[in-house]
Structures are given as C-alpha cells and as structure tokens.
Write a protein that holds these residues in place. Sequence first.
Motif, short mmCIF file in Angstrom:
data_model
loop_
_atom_site.label_atom_id
_atom_site.label_comp_id
_atom_site.label_asym_id
_atom_site.label_seq_id
_atom_site.Cartn_x
_atom_site.Cartn_y
_atom_site.Cartn_z
N ARG A 239 53.13 34.35 46.86
CA ARG A 239 54.04 35.35 46.59
C ARG A 239 53.32 36.56 46.01
O ARG A 239 52.01 36.56 45.82
N ALA A 240 53.96 37.71 45.76
CA ALA A 240 53.35 39.00 45.14
C ALA A 240 52.51 38.68 44.11
O ALA A 240 53.22 37.93 43.15
N ILE A 241 51.51 39.06 43.90
CA ILE A 241 50.44 38.83 42.67
C ILE A 241 50.36 40.34 42.17
O ILE A 241 49.66 41.19 42.86
N PRO A 242 50.69 40.59 41.14
CA PRO A 242 50.33 41.87 40.32
C PRO A 242 48.99 42.07 39.91
O PRO A 242 48.36 41.10 39.55
N ALA A 243 48.32 43.50 39.84
CA ALA A 243 47.17 43.46 39.30
C ALA A 243 47.10 42.93 37.84
O ALA A 243 48.09 43.17 37.03
N GLY A 244 45.99 42.19 37.54
CA GLY A 244 45.60 41.61 36.32
C GLY A 244 46.27 40.45 36.07
O GLY A 244 46.28 39.66 35.17
N ALA A 245 47.04 39.67 37.07
CA ALA A 245 47.49 38.33 37.11
C ALA A 245 46.61 37.21 37.16
O ALA A 245 45.60 37.62 37.99
N HIS A 246 46.84 36.18 36.80
CA HIS A 246 46.01 34.90 37.14
C HIS A 246 46.16 34.55 38.31
O HIS A 246 47.29 34.27 38.78
N VAL A 247 45.07 34.32 39.14
CA VAL A 247 45.14 33.81 40.47
C VAL A 247 44.81 32.48 40.53
O VAL A 247 43.55 32.22 40.43
N HIS A 248 45.74 31.36 41.13
CA HIS A 248 45.32 30.09 40.95
C HIS A 248 46.45 29.50 41.99
O HIS A 248 46.98 29.79 42.69
N ILE A 249 46.49 28.04 41.69
CA ILE A 249 47.20 27.08 42.55
C ILE A 249 48.82 27.44 42.32
O ILE A 249 49.46 27.35 43.47
N GLN A 250 49.09 28.29 41.31
CA GLN A 250 50.51 28.47 41.31
C GLN A 250 50.79 29.73 42.20
O GLN A 250 52.22 29.89 42.53
N ASN A 251 49.88 30.39 42.90
CA ASN A 251 50.29 31.54 43.65
C ASN A 251 49.17 31.78 44.97
O ASN A 251 49.12 32.80 45.49
N LEU A 252 48.65 30.80 45.00
CA LEU A 252 47.71 30.92 46.26
C LEU A 252 47.34 29.57 46.89
O LEU A 252 47.69 28.33 46.51
N LYS A 253 47.62 29.69 48.33
CA LYS A 253 47.57 28.30 49.32
C LYS A 253 46.52 28.60 50.27
O LYS A 253 45.98 29.51 50.79
#
Length: 495
Positions: free
Chosen positions: A68-82
């Motif tokens: 899904r779209a990830i805003p700058a400054g957000a946590h990038v992990h399993i909830q939004n990366l595949k």
Amino acid sequence: MPSVLRIHPTDNVAVALEPLSAGAVISLPGVELKALEDIPAGHKIALREIPEGENIIKYGFPIGHATRAIPAGAHVHIQNLKTNLSETLTYTWNPAPAAKLPEVAPRTFLGYPRKDGRVGIRNELWILPTVGCVNDIVRALEREFQSLVGPGIDHVHAFPHPYGCSQMGDDQENTRQILADLCCHPNVGGVLLMGLGCENSSIEEIKKHFPPDADESRMRFLICQKVEDEYEEARKLIRELADRMRGETRVPCPASALVVGLKCGGSDGFSGITANPVIGGLSDRMAVLGGSTILTEVPEMFGAETILMSRCPTEELFGQTVSLINNFKRYYQENHQTIYENPSPGNKAGGISSLEDKALGCTQKSGFSPVRGVLAYGERVTHPGLNLLSAPGNDLVAATGLAASGAQLVLFSTGRGTPFASPVPTLKIATNPVLAQNKPHWIDFAAGDLLRGKTLDELADALLDLVIEVASGREVVSEARGFHDLAIFKTGVTL
C-alpha cells in the motif's frame, strides 16, 4: 552517532540505529523528515513516499514491494511490504569485474597436521554412533572419559543423533556421508564409530563413503551386538585412541590450511550492516592468504543469488550456482511449500521484513572475492577461496554441514543471540552492542563496534587475529562451556 543509516545511495529506506520515537527528526544528505510513528532499532523508515506496488530498496537492491502507499517517515515492515520472490528462474551469466581485495601479510597458526594433508585446529577424541539406538551408551562414555582431557587431547565429545536406520534413498545416504565426513575430520585425533549391528547405516556402509586418503589408524569400530560387554569393549578402544593421541603436539602451519565456515542465525536488522560485512572482510582476507571459506544456507540466498552468480569467474561455476539455487527451490516445491516462508519470527522482530532483505544481509558474509567452488551436501572442500555449500538455513543442520565439508571452525553472526555450538569451534559474533554486553557467555566478538566508530577494516583485521588465536588453541566461549551439537539434514520419509 546518526540515528539512522542509509546503506546505499539509491535506497528509499534507512535503518534505525536506535529506537526512534514518533516525531523524531531524521536528517540525511538531501533528506529531512520526521518519524511518523515509533520505529524499533534495526527496523526501516521510509525516506520518501513510496507508492503502492513500488519496490522497496535496501542495500541498493529491491527487498520486496509496497503493498500500500507508504508515506515518508513511516515504519516499513511486514505490514506494508511483500516479497517479490517467485519460483525457479532462468539466469544469464554476467560476470562482474574482479574486486580489489585487501593486502594481508602471511599468517601462521599452531595446528595438528594430518596424513591426508589437512590440518586440525583441535586434537579431539570423538565418539560417533551410527544409529540413535546407541545414543545413551556414547553419552555415558563421553561423561566417563572427560578425565582424558589434557596434553594431546583437547576434548572428548560424543555426538548422539536420531538417524542411521528406517531411512531410504538420498536421506539415508546423507546420514552415511555426514558420519563418514566426521570420522575423517581434521580436528579429530581419534574417533570411535559405534554401531548397533542391525541398522541400515552400518559401519561397513559408512566406511564405503570414506575418501581414498582416509586415515583409519585414527579410528576404531565397535558393533555392540557382536560383543558380550559393549561398554567394556568401548573403554578399551577409547584408551587405545587416547594413548595414540597423547604424543601429538601443535606445530606452525600456514593460514592457507584453514577452512572457515560462514553462518548466521537469530539475525536482526543490524546483521547485514555490521557482523556480516565484517565476516565478509575476513572471508576476503582468507582468500588472499590461500585459505578457504564456505558460505551456505541456500534458502537465504534467494533474492541475492545473482550477486553470487556474477562473481563466478567461469560459466561452469555459474551453471553449478544456478543448479544450487534452483534445485533447492525444487526441493521446496516437491514438499508443497512456498520458497519464501522466511524470515523467522525472531528475524521479523529484529527488523528483517522479507527473504530478500534477509538474503542481501546474509550474503554480505561472502565478501567480494570470486566463487571458487560449489559443493553438494557432505562434499569436502578442495578449492581455496570462497565456496558455496548446498545446505538449509537451520542453524544446527547448516553448521554441521559446514563441519562435514571440512571447516575446522565456524563463524556465526547473530543479532538475537544463541548458545548453540556445532561439532567444531563455533565463534559467535554479535551484530549489536546490546547483545555483546548482555550475553558475554554466548558472544566472542562484538561487530556492533562498527556502530561506535570502528572501521570495517579494523574489525575484519581483529577478527582475523581472533581466528588465528582460536585455530592455535584458544577456546571460544561455547567450547569452554562444553557445548557441541550434531544435526543431519533430514530429507526423506521415516519407515
């Protein structure tokens, strides 16, 4: 110390070097933003807006895509990366220019030369069962004969395991090959191979897997069902081996005789930033010295395999590396499993989000030197330099595979920590300062000092010094505590 690290200039994420609170200001060249949420140490923060479907770049390579779209400054992990991984692939050989390796002065260590030309870094007495049915006997013998440890005998170890019978096909051959490899290991000054007498993997079957240069003068064999008192017979044979070993002493040997296994486990978000690159520096130094290193954990190469393929200097080695990767993927498929059922829960808690993320960190252990050999499971190293070994990622199984292929010691990086040891000295390298401080009884080397001002070259040189010391007899912490484990790759059905 900066609060985040952008590993490669093209990365669209950075790694938090310490826990970040929501609202924390992130300042990097060309980047100024605030953390939108709390981000644990070792985890990733988006350096710009990442649209849905766009690749997430770390180490300069994709580690998956945004779900899904990830805003700058957000946590990038399993909830939004595949993961981007798929099944078996077709590859093209694109050899990369040879990397410049460090200059290293010749080194020697104090070891035990063997008749087959290899050198042991320990002179140990091992008690190996052919089958799990005699495990309790070998354990009892190990306990009784600790009194033998002294001049000429560094340790007495038994290696119980549950295999050796009710196996078929390649699964049974794996057991026979690994036990044969361990009987012939250069760290062994004497070995008692003990069988029951009715098992599939009998002593005679295991001996068929010995190489032509096997030194059977270092071995004794006992079939329990063929003697009246197997314990008393074992005692006699162990005393014979011990008498033979006591006259052996260490002598100076060139570092080119060293074979070092490379392994990681309990990885975290710092593994690919600190410990694994330091191990890679050690691997390159070993190549310059004429020694050998072995990289394994094939499933943890998925997503970074093309980096290793590009370092194959011949098309033959490239083809062998392609087969190494695709054959392991087929192994997953034949067992109706997805190839990307990784990373582990502990890896995820430490900040690793996908198998590509893990693989790009894992392969840092190989440094930059060319691939010189590709080994089947249980195959002995014959080429100096970097070798790739077919074995799974499981810590105990992979480390046993490294030992069976001739590694006299294993370098094991970890971010979460683990007390385990393999059949050979297992030198633990902490990825972060907290682990090194909290678990000194697990950890031998603090690679997290890379985050505290030490350079990679300084730490790689220090690790080489420690490897030479361990090869010359210094005990690693797990060894001093008496830890040693054996685990054979189980690939088939049990009857």
